[in-house]
Write a protein that holds these residues in place. Structure first.
Motif, PDB file in Angstrom:
ATOM      1  N   TYR A 193      -5.976  61.282  70.395  1.00 39.77           N
ATOM      2  CA  TYR A 193      -6.641  61.488  69.115  1.00 39.77           C
ATOM      3  C   TYR A 193      -8.116  61.784  69.350  1.00 39.77           C
ATOM      4  O   TYR A 193      -8.717  61.343  70.322  1.00 39.77           O
ATOM      5  CB  TYR A 193      -6.519  60.230  68.250  1.00 39.77           C
ATOM      6  CG  TYR A 193      -5.095  59.829  68.000  1.00 39.77           C
ATOM      7  CD1 TYR A 193      -4.382  60.375  66.942  1.00 39.77           C
ATOM      8  CD2 TYR A 193      -4.445  58.950  68.848  1.00 39.77           C
ATOM      9  CE1 TYR A 193      -3.067  60.032  66.723  1.00 39.77           C
ATOM     10  CE2 TYR A 193      -3.125  58.605  68.631  1.00 39.77           C
ATOM     11  CZ  TYR A 193      -2.443  59.141  67.573  1.00 39.77           C
ATOM     12  OH  TYR A 193      -1.139  58.805  67.362  1.00 39.77           O
ATOM     13  N   ALA A 194      -8.679  62.532  68.439  1.00 39.68           N
ATOM     14  CA  ALA A 194     -10.109  62.813  68.436  1.00 39.68           C
ATOM     15  C   ALA A 194     -10.595  62.637  67.004  1.00 39.68           C
ATOM     16  O   ALA A 194      -9.802  62.594  66.066  1.00 39.68           O
ATOM     17  CB  ALA A 194     -10.385  64.230  68.927  1.00 39.68           C
ATOM     18  N   THR A 202     -20.277  69.523  75.614  1.00 42.07           N
ATOM     19  CA  THR A 202     -21.417  68.684  75.998  1.00 42.07           C
ATOM     20  C   THR A 202     -21.070  67.198  76.066  1.00 42.07           C
ATOM     21  O   THR A 202     -21.951  66.386  76.302  1.00 42.07           O
ATOM     22  CB  THR A 202     -22.583  68.859  75.002  1.00 42.07           C
ATOM     23  OG1 THR A 202     -22.144  68.430  73.717  1.00 42.07           O
ATOM     24  CG2 THR A 202     -23.066  70.287  74.967  1.00 42.07           C
ATOM     25  N   MET A 203     -19.813  66.841  75.881  1.00 44.13           N
ATOM     26  CA  MET A 203     -19.476  65.419  75.830  1.00 44.13           C
ATOM     27  C   MET A 203     -18.644  64.987  77.015  1.00 44.13           C
ATOM     28  O   MET A 203     -18.091  65.795  77.752  1.00 44.13           O
ATOM     29  CB  MET A 203     -18.775  65.073  74.525  1.00 44.13           C
ATOM     30  CG  MET A 203     -17.418  65.716  74.360  1.00 44.13           C
ATOM     31  SD  MET A 203     -16.605  65.173  72.876  1.00 44.13           S
ATOM     32  CE  MET A 203     -17.855  65.330  71.680  1.00 44.13           C
ATOM     33  N   ASN A 204     -18.580  63.666  77.186  1.00 44.50           N
ATOM     34  CA  ASN A 204     -17.851  63.094  78.310  1.00 44.50           C
ATOM     35  C   ASN A 204     -16.392  62.773  77.973  1.00 44.50           C
ATOM     36  O   ASN A 204     -15.515  62.968  78.800  1.00 44.50           O
ATOM     37  CB  ASN A 204     -18.539  61.817  78.797  1.00 44.50           C
ATOM     38  CG  ASN A 204     -19.907  62.118  79.359  1.00 44.50           C
ATOM     39  OD1 ASN A 204     -20.074  63.088  80.089  1.00 44.50           O
ATOM     40  ND2 ASN A 204     -20.893  61.316  78.997  1.00 44.50           N
ATOM     41  N   LEU A 205     -16.115  62.252  76.774  1.00 44.51           N
ATOM     42  CA  LEU A 205     -14.763  61.824  76.432  1.00 44.51           C
ATOM     43  C   LEU A 205     -14.502  62.102  74.953  1.00 44.51           C
ATOM     44  O   LEU A 205     -14.930  61.343  74.083  1.00 44.51           O
ATOM     45  CB  LEU A 205     -14.595  60.327  76.739  1.00 44.51           C
ATOM     46  CG  LEU A 205     -13.216  59.741  76.518  1.00 44.51           C
ATOM     47  CD1 LEU A 205     -12.184  60.408  77.415  1.00 44.51           C
ATOM     48  CD2 LEU A 205     -13.235  58.237  76.775  1.00 44.51           C
ATOM     49  N   ALA A 206     -13.794  63.186  74.677  1.00 43.71           N
ATOM     50  CA  ALA A 206     -13.564  63.606  73.292  1.00 43.71           C
ATOM     51  C   ALA A 206     -12.301  62.997  72.683  1.00 43.71           C
ATOM     52  O   ALA A 206     -12.116  63.040  71.477  1.00 43.71           O
ATOM     53  CB  ALA A 206     -13.467  65.125  73.217  1.00 43.71           C
ATOM     54  N   THR A 207     -11.426  62.425  73.511  1.00 45.14           N
ATOM     55  CA  THR A 207     -10.167  61.893  72.979  1.00 45.14           C
ATOM     56  C   THR A 207      -9.979  60.438  73.368  1.00 45.14           C
ATOM     57  O   THR A 207     -10.601  59.936  74.310  1.00 45.14           O
ATOM     58  CB  THR A 207      -8.957  62.694  73.505  1.00 45.14           C
ATOM     59  OG1 THR A 207      -8.908  62.568  74.912  1.00 45.14           O
ATOM     60  CG2 THR A 207      -9.036  64.148  73.087  1.00 45.14           C
ATOM     61  N   ILE A 208      -9.069  59.805  72.631  1.00 43.45           N
ATOM     62  CA  ILE A 208      -8.721  58.410  72.899  1.00 43.45           C
ATOM     63  C   ILE A 208      -7.237  58.243  72.613  1.00 43.45           C
ATOM     64  O   ILE A 208      -6.680  58.953  71.767  1.00 43.45           O
ATOM     65  CB  ILE A 208      -9.590  57.448  72.054  1.00 43.45           C
ATOM     66  CG1 ILE A 208      -9.435  56.021  72.541  1.00 43.45           C
ATOM     67  CG2 ILE A 208      -9.279  57.585  70.584  1.00 43.45           C
ATOM     68  CD1 ILE A 208     -10.576  55.124  72.105  1.00 43.45           C
ATOM     69  N   ALA A 209      -6.600  57.316  73.301  1.00 44.78           N
ATOM     70  CA  ALA A 209      -5.162  57.130  73.135  1.00 44.78           C
ATOM     71  C   ALA A 209      -4.817  56.376  71.851  1.00 44.78           C
ATOM     72  O   ALA A 209      -3.777  56.607  71.249  1.00 44.78           O
ATOM     73  CB  ALA A 209      -4.584  56.394  74.337  1.00 44.78           C
ATOM     74  N   GLY A 210      -5.683  55.480  71.411  1.00 46.68           N
ATOM     75  CA  GLY A 210      -5.365  54.642  70.259  1.00 46.68           C
ATOM     76  C   GLY A 210      -5.735  55.267  68.922  1.00 46.68           C
ATOM     77  O   GLY A 210      -6.904  55.575  68.662  1.00 46.68           O
ATOM     78  N   THR A 258      -4.979  64.838  65.592  1.00 47.34           N
ATOM     79  CA  THR A 258      -3.905  64.419  66.491  1.00 47.34           C
ATOM     80  C   THR A 258      -3.597  65.530  67.488  1.00 47.34           C
ATOM     81  O   THR A 258      -3.406  66.671  67.099  1.00 47.34           O
ATOM     82  CB  THR A 258      -2.628  64.106  65.679  1.00 47.34           C
ATOM     83  OG1 THR A 258      -2.953  63.146  64.687  1.00 47.34           O
ATOM     84  CG2 THR A 258      -1.528  63.576  66.571  1.00 47.34           C
ATOM     85  N   PHE A 259      -3.525  65.171  68.754  1.00 48.91           N
ATOM     86  CA  PHE A 259      -3.226  66.141  69.796  1.00 48.91           C
ATOM     87  C   PHE A 259      -1.807  65.994  70.334  1.00 48.91           C
ATOM     88  O   PHE A 259      -1.455  66.576  71.324  1.00 48.91           O
ATOM     89  CB  PHE A 259      -4.224  66.013  70.950  1.00 48.91           C
ATOM     90  CG  PHE A 259      -5.579  66.516  70.598  1.00 48.91           C
ATOM     91  CD1 PHE A 259      -5.837  67.875  70.528  1.00 48.91           C
ATOM     92  CD2 PHE A 259      -6.606  65.637  70.310  1.00 48.91           C
ATOM     93  CE1 PHE A 259      -7.086  68.343  70.196  1.00 48.91           C
ATOM     94  CE2 PHE A 259      -7.855  66.105  69.977  1.00 48.91           C
ATOM     95  CZ  PHE A 259      -8.103  67.458  69.919  1.00 48.91           C
ATOM     96  N   VAL A 260      -1.004  65.218  69.661  1.00 49.85           N
ATOM     97  CA  VAL A 260       0.375  65.019  70.081  1.00 49.85           C
ATOM     98  C   VAL A 260       1.270  65.765  69.107  1.00 49.85           C
ATOM     99  O   VAL A 260       1.178  65.568  67.901  1.00 49.85           O
ATOM    100  CB  VAL A 260       0.741  63.517  70.084  1.00 49.85           C
ATOM    101  CG1 VAL A 260       2.191  63.319  70.456  1.00 49.85           C
ATOM    102  CG2 VAL A 260      -0.171  62.755  71.021  1.00 49.85           C
ATOM    103  N   GLU A 261       2.129  66.626  69.621  1.00 45.92           N
ATOM    104  CA  GLU A 261       3.043  67.345  68.744  1.00 45.92           C
ATOM    105  C   GLU A 261       4.093  66.389  68.213  1.00 45.92           C
ATOM    106  O   GLU A 261       4.680  65.617  68.971  1.00 45.92           O
ATOM    107  CB  GLU A 261       3.742  68.470  69.511  1.00 45.92           C
ATOM    108  CG  GLU A 261       2.917  69.706  69.640  1.00 45.92           C
ATOM    109  CD  GLU A 261       3.746  70.849  70.194  1.00 45.92           C
ATOM    110  OE1 GLU A 261       4.845  71.102  69.661  1.00 45.92           O
ATOM    111  OE2 GLU A 261       3.281  71.458  71.154  1.00 45.92           O
ATOM    112  N   GLU A 262       4.295  66.433  66.922  1.00 49.46           N
ATOM    113  CA  GLU A 262       5.352  65.624  66.342  1.00 49.46           C
ATOM    114  C   GLU A 262       6.672  66.352  66.557  1.00 49.46           C
ATOM    115  O   GLU A 262       6.751  67.567  66.415  1.00 49.46           O
ATOM    116  CB  GLU A 262       5.088  65.405  64.861  1.00 49.46           C
ATOM    117  CG  GLU A 262       3.853  64.557  64.633  1.00 49.46           C
ATOM    118  CD  GLU A 262       3.799  63.990  63.238  1.00 49.46           C
ATOM    119  OE1 GLU A 262       4.861  63.869  62.601  1.00 49.46           O
ATOM    120  OE2 GLU A 262       2.697  63.666  62.806  1.00 49.46           O
TER     121      GLU A 262
END
Length: 171
Positions: free
Chosen positions: A2-3, A25-33, A50-54
């Motif tokens: 997720y972002a 320009t960023m270090n971490l654009a996504t997170i799992a939770g 959401t970066f996960v395909e449903e």
């Protein structure tokens, strides 16, 4: 994954947590939770991406959908599905997939059935709760009583009659 993206098209940097930046320009654009992403979106503005395909929902017949629904009532749903399918036909895997990923019920095809040797006439279900058929002119296929499923065609013994599939605009 997720972002969190704001209205300007910038993303929250989850590593530095000091604001929204361009992706390059960023270090971490996504997170799992998802919960963490939702908290950031609520507290800092923006919306969760959401970066996960449903998975796609499975298309089932009405009878197949009933098996999946009934499986929800049992302690071991997979066992219920297995007991109500033939393993060799691939149906078990389809229904398991539907149980996990969701499903939609396919709209059953409907047909107008021509009366043999009578020009311009089709069969018509009585509509008064009886099992009788009447004959009607062929100009009213939009009438539900003049539409038959394949099961009904077999029930009434009309398999040898000429059939015309009813299109969506006629249903």
């Amino acid at each position: 994954m997720y972002a969190v993206k704001n209205d300007e098209g910038k993303y929250w940097d989850f590593e530095d947590q000091d604001g929204f930046w361009e992706l390059n320009t960023m270090n971490l654009a996504t997170i799992a939770g998802e919960e963490v992403a939702e908290c950031v979106a609520r507290d800092r503005g923006g919306h969760v991406v959401t970066f996960v395909e449903e998975p796609e929902k499975v298309v089932l017949t009405k009878k197949q959908a009933e098996i999946v629904e009934d499986a929800n009532k049992y302690k071991f749903p997979a066992s219920y599905i297995s007991m109500n399918t033939d393993d060799y036909d691939g149906l078990e895997k389809l229904l398991m997939n539907a149980y996990v990923n969701g499903y939609t019920v396919a709209k059953e095809k409907r047909y107008g059935v021509w009366v043999p040797h009578v020009k311009g006439k089709m069969y018509y279900k009585d509509g008064r709760g009886s099992d009788d058929l009447d004959i009607a002119s062929a100009d009213c296929l939009n009438d539900k009583n003049q539409q038959f499923t394949l099961t009904e065609i077999e029930h009434y013994g009309l398999q040898d009659c000429e059939k015309e599939e009813v299109t969506d605009d006629e249903q």
